[in-house]
Design a protein around this motif. Structure first.
Motif, PDB file in Angstrom:
ATOM      1  N   UNK B 488     -27.716 -29.017   1.180  1.00 40.04           N
ATOM      2  CA  UNK B 488     -26.802 -30.256   1.372  1.00 40.04           C
ATOM      3  C   UNK B 488     -25.756 -30.227   0.765  1.00 40.04           C
ATOM      4  N   UNK B 490     -23.914 -32.914   0.549  1.00 40.78           N
ATOM      5  CA  UNK B 490     -23.554 -34.186  -0.430  1.00 40.78           C
ATOM      6  C   UNK B 490     -23.686 -33.461  -1.412  1.00 40.78           C
ATOM      7  N   UNK B 491     -24.305 -32.761  -1.982  1.00 39.16           N
ATOM      8  CA  UNK B 491     -25.190 -31.773  -3.196  1.00 39.16           C
ATOM      9  C   UNK B 491     -24.200 -31.017  -3.622  1.00 39.16           C
ATOM     10  N   UNK B 492     -23.213 -30.538  -3.054  1.00 37.13           N
ATOM     11  CA  UNK B 492     -22.605 -29.046  -3.287  1.00 37.13           C
ATOM     12  C   UNK B 492     -21.170 -28.907  -2.727  1.00 37.13           C
ATOM     13  N   UNK B 493     -20.492 -30.405  -3.391  1.00 33.09           N
ATOM     14  CA  UNK B 493     -18.971 -30.534  -3.782  1.00 33.09           C
ATOM     15  C   UNK B 493     -19.301 -31.800  -5.064  1.00 33.09           C
ATOM     16  N   UNK B 495     -18.301 -34.670  -7.008  1.00 39.27           N
ATOM     17  CA  UNK B 495     -17.959 -35.931  -5.769  1.00 39.27           C
ATOM     18  C   UNK B 495     -16.800 -36.340  -6.609  1.00 39.27           C
ATOM     19  N   UNK B 543     -16.453 -37.679  -0.663  1.00 35.98           N
ATOM     20  CA  UNK B 543     -16.776 -38.853  -0.009  1.00 35.98           C
ATOM     21  C   UNK B 543     -16.239 -39.239   1.281  1.00 35.98           C
TER      22      UNK B 543
END
Ligand SMILES: Nc1ncnc2c1ncn2[C@@H]1O[C@H](COP(=O)(O)OP(=O)(O)O)[C@@H](O)[C@H]1O
Ligand code: SF4
Ligand SMILES: [Mg+2]
Lengths: 309, 659, 331
Positions: B488, B490-493, B495, B543
């Motif tokens: 994912x 979105x979860x690997x970086x 925010x 994001x």
């Protein structure tokens, strides 16, 4: 890690989103991002202004109060007059001066106990949530214990045993009984955050645990920490007022709680000194209101369900 | 019309193909449609964000008994359209124009009581995640019962529920269960049975099998096909997965940026897609079993719908775009047998599909083909294959869980051996729960095997490291050589951290870089994964990047320590179909140019076919088949491998149908 | 099943921890606790009653033994319900004194909290059902406003207005001087008269937490997929609100109850103090001002045990209401 399921936003994603929003907003200005966000919310702005008012009064108490709050050279149990705006106590002290200095006590207790609770909660919550295992079991037990033990009776008992009842002791007692709630919320938040892939990635990038907590996890929890601090400070202000009202406060300090205690003992009810009775309670209510308003802003941000319309 | 007659089951494809031979694309005016959507628009007007026009001016019809697919990338407005039809939109979304007419009744204008009467008896639905679509504190039977009660169906409810469950191949025992006691597949079947409870005339399915395993998905799709055939309801089937939609649907509507851009019978769409976007989507798919596999991708990302854009919305990504496209908005117009929204296609100037392409191998002019993939077709000479950097030797991992007094143990992995070599990709294929991720954890030293060894030899040394014995410092040193790419992006970086920060950590920790050198090196890394100019990305927060860009950043971070081994755990499964090939291409290129050994974990055989030299098939912790990719995928020997292969939806079955 | 076992284990463990905490508190100060306490008593310039010294010794158990011996002895005494002799109410035992006040507090707290929970839950449900309507804003804003008022101040104002100014209710105490405690109608009606104002004080702020919690939880659960699917299934709105909204939203409130109870007891101490109500809270304060340590400690232990029992019952109820937790593992 391996199931091909599209992202289901887990709880905690919300606080990450808030953090992103604060980062973005904070970039253009010199103010911290969370402040910008709070300031943009109307209710919250009102709360911040009210709080700023209290802080100013507390700082300039000697100027605003005009008299020493302990000076009992005046007429006893007098009604409001030009010299004594809110009248005098049964001992002959100026009520208005006491009210003004009371703001100091409330704020000092609120900030100090709020900070202490936040720090304890953060340390316990972080340790339990991040390290897990038996340590988590033990710490969680203490958190749960701290949650269910009735706070005020415990405070009363602790305060009764202590030989001297200074403000420091009051702050300590309040913190000892008030840290658990924040710790619980922080623990569950960390449990959500620690399973994020970016934590694993940081470990693969060679970062150590302390750095991961400080640089990867905590920045995603600042709004939670701020909320936790506000809640703890609010609880501490109420707790101090309650203890003082019960006559268990610091006898050397003027606080709104002791004022109400004395108003109640000194017959404010019977002598009809409504100002003496109303003023400290109203001041307390306004201070609590300002905190509540600020929390509105934070809540509305971090909980999208409560957000729109 | 043989729509309601069962066809004989084929010997090799154990699924009924239920299609009408009639072209159904164009709806003749006057013919009574079951559902008519007229100029429907939906906008999101959140308080603190700009207004988004998620669905714009959409019109279509669905006839009695018709199976219509709605295809498009995520975020293009499919679910919003579905919820608009169901009248389930809640603030900040609202219908800003148009009508939805079901069987002559205007749903958009109907009052609540009227609507309630029509719901479920005429129009029912299955949501994507039945995890949350059933009430967690009510038993399944209660949820059936309340559905019947709400529509005053009293008689023989018990027998009917059992019959419904039988239709979706579930045991009546599940009636006593609570939703959380059922598996994802079972819950989705319950949701399907519930949707059919009142014999609706139209069922709206929104990604009903997304997130399920291929085998489970196959099962549910087969049940759906049979039931539709038996009961004759019409279906609006929403999915981003081209394979399922094309296999199941009679007619397919393609949606892009809130608009329908193409509408055509499924066989025609496969054979001769007229909209460039459809072609791009088709190009990203291929049958992994074909002798030669080539895929392309659509560069760029869908437009921001809160910004008004003149002209065709696909222009920035379209290989056929002309000057006029940027100014004139194309209308959805009929062409032969369907509808298309493209200026060039409407003029008949779109290049034709190459004649020789044939089913299973659509190659469209213009879209960038993912180069550097499919190396198995041309295996490297023996000497080029280096010594293994990592050996997994007869490894077993047993997890013991204690529940109160009972202990249960599961072998997540049993007696698995494998080798990773520089410049080669080894794919680990299997259903979820088959032990793929456990192997990754063993290889990275996160877990230790119960028995067996994991041995690592760095390229420039001869000493062997026993990964299964590492701890503390040594483990951290080892991680320098083994890096991960996550599922994912979105979860690997983080925010709250910039791209530059994420890249700086391994550089500081492993290479001791300081000061401006860090930023310089980070920029180089970004350019090596195709993010140029790097300066533009270093200070961005995650994001601000698209999914594909994030996955590139994650890859750059994994490359930073200059590892020997890359573990990629489902790196493309959360990305849109249209850009998967782009990331696969990048990974393939990196493996070859940097002589990395890659363990590629996936449940998707197509991507394994594209990227891997060697495929290992896992089933419940056992290695059931192992060999060069082409051999395993093209001529599987193991039953389980064949089951996996047969479960893959086949869009080109539509093209093979007579038509 | 495991869930209930775990909750029971937690109950036992917290009980033990509370008892131990109670043992430790007087020993936290440096030096010999008995001596310290006696000297504190002496410091008040009063003649030390030998009975007081004896009471302190009994409370602390084997004063000359090791800490472990003291602990064992203490545990034995707690198990027997023997908390020694109160020295401000000599020669009554601590248990006797608590028995005198227990019922007053249990009835006052029990009745007001049940009413608060029911009223709060209903109002919260109503507000969520009518989300964003006038009703909703009145309920939420009203309870937020009331929630900011300091509780004991509110109690003082009630006395000022309804007892002193309007003379509708008696000002203080649990019963009038004329009636003797017993189950006679005269006494009960007198006690009810006296309890109206304290109960009102508890009831004004009591429902607030439940209102806000219920409303927010329900708004959330009504926004979830299962509620939307229920709407799509054509279930009546009212049924959705109840089984998909309220039924789920009440669950967190059940566990919330346990946590709130500790705070509620704090409120009771304040109310009993303001109204001079003959309950355990007032007894605690009297014990504190008389430095009656055995009594004080026993009251603290009793309230804690009461909260723990209520907490355990709430956990059991939660397990019955929510099928999911029965399988969940963590505490
Ligand atoms: N709650 C929301 N608020 C604002 N915009 C939204 C919301 N939900 C979806 N959108 C926007 O609507 C568009 C379509 O979303 P959706 O219908 O979910 O697409 P799909 O189902 O095709 O993935 C997207 O651009 C998305 O950003
Ligand atoms: S109108 Fe132009 S830009 Fe749009 S799809 Fe057709 S060719 Fe491409
Ligand atoms: Mg969708």
């Amino acid at each position: 890690m391996s199931t091909p399921v599209p992202a289901v936003r887990a709880p905690g994603a919300d606080t990450e989103a808030v953090q992103v929003a604060t980062r973005v907003l904070g970039r253009g200005t010199r103010l911290p991002g969370w402040f910008v966000i709070l300031w943009r919310n109307g209710k919250c702005r009102l709360g911040l202004l009210m709080l700023a008012g209290f802080v100013l009064v507390a700082i300039f108490a000697p100027v605003i109060g005009r008299y020493d709050p302990r000076d009992d050279d005046f007429d006893t149990s007098a009604g409001p007059s030009a010299a004594h705006w809110l009248g005098t106590t049964a001992l002959g002290e100026d009520v208005f001066a006491q009210l003004v200095f009371g703001a100091r006590t409330s704020l000092v207790v609120g900030i100090a106990a709020g900070l202490l609770c936040t720090v304890i909660g953060l340390v316990v919550g972080l340790t339990a949530g991040y390290l897990g295992g038996w340590l988590d079991e033990v710490l969680s037990f203490f958190i749960n214990l701290g949650l269910v033990v009735p706070a005020l009776p415990l405070m009363v008992t602790l305060a009764a045993y202590s030989p001297v009842r200074g403000l420091t002791l009051i702050i300590l007692v309040i913190s000892v009984t008030g840290w658990a709630y924040g710790a619980r919320i922080k623990r569950s938040q960390i449990i959500t955050l620690r399973t994020r892939d970016y934590i694993t990635a940081a470990r693969f990038a060679g970062d150590r645990t302390a750095r991961i907590i400080a640089h990867e996890i905590v920045p995603n929890m600042t709004s939670l920490i701020v909320v936790g601090f506000m809640g703890a400070a609010l609880g501490a202000i109420g707790g101090e007022a309650g203890l003082a009202f019960l006559g268990l406060g610091d006898p050397q300090t003027v606080s709104w709680g002791t004022m109400l205690n004395q108003a109640s003992l000194g017959g404010a009810l019977l002598s009809g000194q409504w100002a003496w009775l109303i003023a400290p309670g109203a001041a307390l209510a306004l201070l609590i209101t300002s905190f509540t308003l600020i929390n509105f802003g934070i809540d509305a941000l971090s909980n999208p369900h409560l957000r729109e319309d | 019309m043989n729509l309601f007659q069962p066809e004989p089951r084929g010997a090799h494809t154990p699924r009924p193909t239920l299609r009408s031979d009639e072209p159904q694309g164009e709806v003749e005016k006057g013919s009574m449609a079951l559902l008519e959507v007229e100029n429907l628009s939906v906008t999101y007007a959140p308080r603190d964000a700009p207004v988004t026009r998620a669905v714009q001016d959409v019109s279509f019809r669905i006839r009695e008994g018709e199976f219509v697919g709605l295809l498009g990338e995520s975020g293009c407005g499919k679910s919003t359209l579905g919820n608009g039809i169901l009248r389930l939109l809640s603030p900040p979304a609202r219908i800003s124009g148009g009508r939805v007419v079901l069987d002559g009744v205007d749903l958009t204008g109907a009052d609540e009581e009227r609507l309630r009467g029509l719901r479920w008896t005429n129009l029912s639905t299955v949501f994507q995640s039945s995890m949350n679509s059933l009430n967690p504190v009510l038993r399944i039977e209660a949820q059936f019962a309340e559905t019947f009660a709400a529509h005053r169906v009293g008689e023989e409810v018990g027998a009917r529920v059992v019959e419904l469950l039988r239709m979706v191949s579930l045991d009546p025992g599940v009636l006593r269960a609570y939703p959380h006691e059922l598996s994802g597949g079972m819950r989705q079947r319950v949701a399907l049975a519930l949707a059919l409870a009142l014999r609706p005339r139209l069922v709206l399915l929104d990604e009903p099998t997304t997130g399920l395993d291929v085998v489970v998905q196959r099962n549910i799709l087969d049940r759906l096909a049979t039931l539709r055939h038996e009961l004759g309801f019409a279906v609006l089937f929403i999915s981003h997965d081209l394979g399922t939609v094309l296999e199941m649907a009679d007619r397919v509507m393609v949606m892009y940026a809130g608009e329908i851009v193409e509408d055509r019978p499924a066989p025609d769409l496969v054979r001769e897609a007229q909209h460039p976007y459809t072609r791009g989507l088709l190009g990203s798919y291929a049958d992994p079993r074909s002798a030669e596999v080539r895929v392309s991708y659509i560069p760029g990302r869908p437009p921001d719908l809160s910004v008004e854009q003149p002209g065709c919305r696909f222009t920035p990504r379209c290989p056929y775009a002309e000057d006029a496209c940027g100014q004139r908005r194309p209308e959805l117009r009929p062409d032969d047998g369907g509808l298309v929204r493209c200026l060039v296609a409407q003029d008949g100037r779109l290049p034709r599909t190459p004649a020789g392409a044939g089913p299973g191998l659509p190659v469209f002019v213009g879209f960038p083909a993912a180069a550097g993939l499919d190396r198995s077709a041309d295996p490297p000479p023996e000497q080029a294959v280096g010594d293994p950097v990592l050996l997994v030797d007869d490894v077993t991992k047993r997890y013991t869980t204690r529940r109160g007094l009972r202990t249960t143990s599961v072998d997540a992995v049993r007696g698995v051996s494998l080798a990773l070599r520089p410049g080669r990709v080894t794919a680990l294929v299997g259903q979820s729960g088959s032990g793929k991720t456990t192997i990754a954890r063993l290889v990275t030293g996160v877990e230790r095997p119960t028995s067996g060894q994991v041995r690592f030899t760095a390229a420039d040394s001869t000493t062997e490291v026993r990964v299964d014995r590492l701890r503390g410092r040594a483990l951290r040193d080892y991680r320098r050589h083994v890096q991960m790419i996550f599922q994912d992006p979105f979860s690997a970086l983080n925010p709250t951290r910039t791209v530059g920060y994420a890249l700086s950590r391994p550089l500081v920790n492993y290479h001791g870089l300081r000061g401006p050198a860090v930023r310089e090196r980070a920029a180089e890394l970004l350019e090596s994964v195709g993010l140029a100019p790097a300066g533009q990305f270093l200070d961005k927060l995650p994001h601000q990047l698209s999914g594909g860009q994030r996955q590139r950043v994650v890859t750059a971070r994994a490359l930073a320590p200059e590892p020997e081994i890359l573990i990629a755990d489902e790196p493309v499964s959360m990305l849109d179909v249209s850009i998967r090939a782009e990331i696969l291409e990048l990974l393939g290129k990196l493996v070859r140019t940097r002589r990395l050994a890659m363990l590629y974990i996936t449940h998707d055989l197509l991507s394994a076919r594209l990227l891997a030299d060697e495929v290992l098939v896992l089933n419940h912790g056992d290695l059931v088949e192992q060999g060069p990719t082409l051999e395993v995928v093209g001529a599987a020997r193991d039953d389980y491998t064949r089951l996996l292969l047969d479960s893959i939806p086949n869009p080109f079955s539509a093209a093979r149908r007579p038509g | 099943m495991l869930y209930f076992v775990r909750r029971f284990a937690f109950f036992v463990a917290t009980l033990w921890a509370a008892v131990t905490l109670n043992f430790l508190i007087p020993r936290l100060q440096p030096g010999d606790p008995a001596e310290a306490i006696v000297s504190r008593l002496a410091g008040r310039n009063e003649a030390i009653d030998p009975a007081q010294v004896r009471a302190v010794r009994i409370m602390l158990g084997a004063p000359d033994g090791s800490l472990l011996e003291q602990y064992v002895q203490y545990l034995g005494a707690v198990a027997r319900g023997d908390f020694g002799v109160s020295y401000s109410y000599f020669p009554y035992s601590v248990t006797h004194m608590i028995g005198q006040t227990l019922l007053w507090t249990v009835i006052l707290v029990g009745v007001t909290q049940v009413i608060s929970f029911v009223v709060g839950t209903l109002l919260g449900t109503w507000a969520a059902y009518r989300r964003n309507s006038r009703v909703d804003s009145i309920i939420t804003l009203g309870s937020t406003f009331l929630g900011t008022l300091p509780f004991f101040w509110l109690a003082l104002l009630l006395i000022y207005v309804f007892a002193i100014t309007l003379r509708w209710f008696p000002e203080r105490g649990g019963y009038g001087g004329g009636s003797t405690p017993g189950w006679s109608w005269l006494f009960v009606s007198d006690a009810i008269q006296h309890s109206v104002l304290p109960a009102t004080a508890l009831l004004i702020t009591g429902p607030i937490g439940w209102i806000i919690g219920m409303r927010n939880n329900m708004v959330q659960s009504l926004g979830e997929d299962h509620a939307r699917l229920a709407l799509a299934r054509g279930l009546p709105r009212r049924r959705i609100a109840l089984t998909y909204g309220a039924r789920l939203a009440i669950l967190p409130n059940v566990t919330g109850f346990a946590i709130a109870l500790g705070g509620i007891l704090g409120g009771t101490v304040l109310v009993e103090s303001v109204f001079n109500y003959p309950g355990m809270g007032r007894l605690l304060l009297e014990a504190v001002s008389n430095r009656d340590f055995p009594l004080m400690q026993a009251i603290f232990l009793f309230t804690t045990i009461g909260v723990l029992v209520a907490n355990f019952l709430a956990d059991v109820l939660y397990g019955v209401l929510d099928p999911r937790v029965r399988r969940a593992e963590s505490t």
